[in-house]
Design a protein around this motif. Sequence first.
Motif, PDB file in Angstrom:
ATOM      1  N   SER A 149      41.430  26.464  77.494  1.00  0.00           N
ATOM      2  CA  SER A 149      42.770  25.946  77.762  1.00  0.00           C
ATOM      3  C   SER A 149      43.657  27.033  78.358  1.00  0.00           C
ATOM      4  N   ALA A 150      43.590  28.235  77.790  1.00  0.00           N
ATOM      5  CA  ALA A 150      44.367  29.355  78.318  1.00  0.00           C
ATOM      6  C   ALA A 150      43.918  29.738  79.722  1.00  0.00           C
TER       7      ALA A 150
ATOM      8  N   PRO B 119      34.061  21.343  69.311  1.00  0.00           N
ATOM      9  CA  PRO B 119      33.098  21.747  68.275  1.00  0.00           C
ATOM     10  C   PRO B 119      32.655  23.204  68.402  1.00  0.00           C
ATOM     11  N   THR B 120      32.771  23.797  69.583  1.00  0.00           N
ATOM     12  CA  THR B 120      32.288  25.166  69.799  1.00  0.00           C
ATOM     13  C   THR B 120      33.317  26.228  69.432  1.00  0.00           C
ATOM     14  N   GLY B 121      34.592  25.822  69.279  1.00  0.00           N
ATOM     15  CA  GLY B 121      35.642  26.787  69.010  1.00  0.00           C
ATOM     16  C   GLY B 121      36.159  27.475  70.255  1.00  0.00           C
ATOM     17  N   LEU B 122      35.683  27.072  71.430  1.00  0.00           N
ATOM     18  CA  LEU B 122      36.080  27.715  72.687  1.00  0.00           C
ATOM     19  C   LEU B 122      37.255  27.019  73.369  1.00  0.00           C
TER      20      LEU B 122
ATOM     21  N   ALA C 204      37.584  15.404  78.669  1.00  0.00           N
ATOM     22  CA  ALA C 204      36.158  15.740  78.594  1.00  0.00           C
ATOM     23  C   ALA C 204      35.960  17.165  78.088  1.00  0.00           C
ATOM     24  N   LEU C 205      36.791  18.081  78.558  1.00  0.00           N
ATOM     25  CA  LEU C 205      36.686  19.462  78.083  1.00  0.00           C
ATOM     26  C   LEU C 205      36.973  19.553  76.587  1.00  0.00           C
TER      27      LEU C 205
END
Length: 378
Positions: free
Chosen positions: A41-42, A33-36, A26-27
Amino acid sequence: MPKQQLRRIPLLTEINIFFIHLAFAALHVVLKPTGLEPLVSALVVGNLFGLILPCFGVMALLVHFVVGPLMNILLFPHAYETILLAHKYHWIGGLLIINVAVALLDDSHLIVEGADYRLRHSKGPIVNASNQFWEAVFDYLQLTVVPWKQDAMLPSNRQYIFACHPHGIHCMPLGLFHCKGTPFDKRFPGICENKLSGLAASVVFRLPGAREFFLSLPYIDASRHVVEAALEADRSIFVCTGSGEESLLTKQGEDVLVLSKRKGFVRLALSYGCDIVPIFGVGNSDLFKTYSWGMGVRMWLQKNLYISIPIFHGRYLTPLPYRQPVTVLVGEPLTVPKPKVRGEKPDELVVEQYLKVYIEKIKELHKNHTHGRKLQII
């Protein structure tokens, strides 16, 4: 060729693993699409031992938006509110007690046969999305793999002990061995997911949330008899040799290795004739700011109770690692002689001799690639 049977784990653990992967799938869908995605993840990796939170978070959302409406339709109006919401603390408490009991009683981490990446044969959008979320941390860390020479090869038909350094707060290079598709697998194909097991301290398999993460990957208990069983079964292993003690000694700007008395992995290599491959993560020690407060007490806990409690933070005082590139050096394998009897205990003088040779290889590898960065071996 038939699929290899995976080790058996409790049903509740399987369910928790599913919810963990569902959460990260889900994340991925939301963040890609947001580039985040690499940043989040980190952050999740930095807060590795808090994995139970997204698991329970997804469960709560499913219960509220799926199970609840179904209960109201199939049972009676307001059944969800009457049965679940009115007694939510009893349900939550019960789930926690059951998960803790399973974590304390289950011994799946002692099983060597089938201790492989549990999603190796899985297909579908949830698995693919979850894997992409986890792999995004490599982009955040700008992680690259540098072999000892341009045309270096590691034949997949040999048995290896991959010795990873330094531990840091989290030994990020270990993630290169979890499954296919990692930067290491792309550079040295045929090793990941091919009878390869990671070693983890017994305590991590007793922590709800964290244990599911390790059991979903090819990790086994680091106890000597378990490791010997893995090597006897012709499995290769990857391990951070400095363990929790090295984690406590992590300092930004230098590399501290607890290695001069760590003979265990060398002894195992000599007992089973395994090549020792040095793996060095340059920059892994710089991902978090650490503190020496209460070091005496924390070191006592580590040495006597095997509980490591580093005090650290990353960016913005959170578990998010600093955005420091990590270059993973793959050193030339140290080849040891084949034993006359596989599994026999080697002569301690020979063990010490090969440990000294290995330490010199580490020093040379570090010197050739770090341009004056301080290395301390204790």
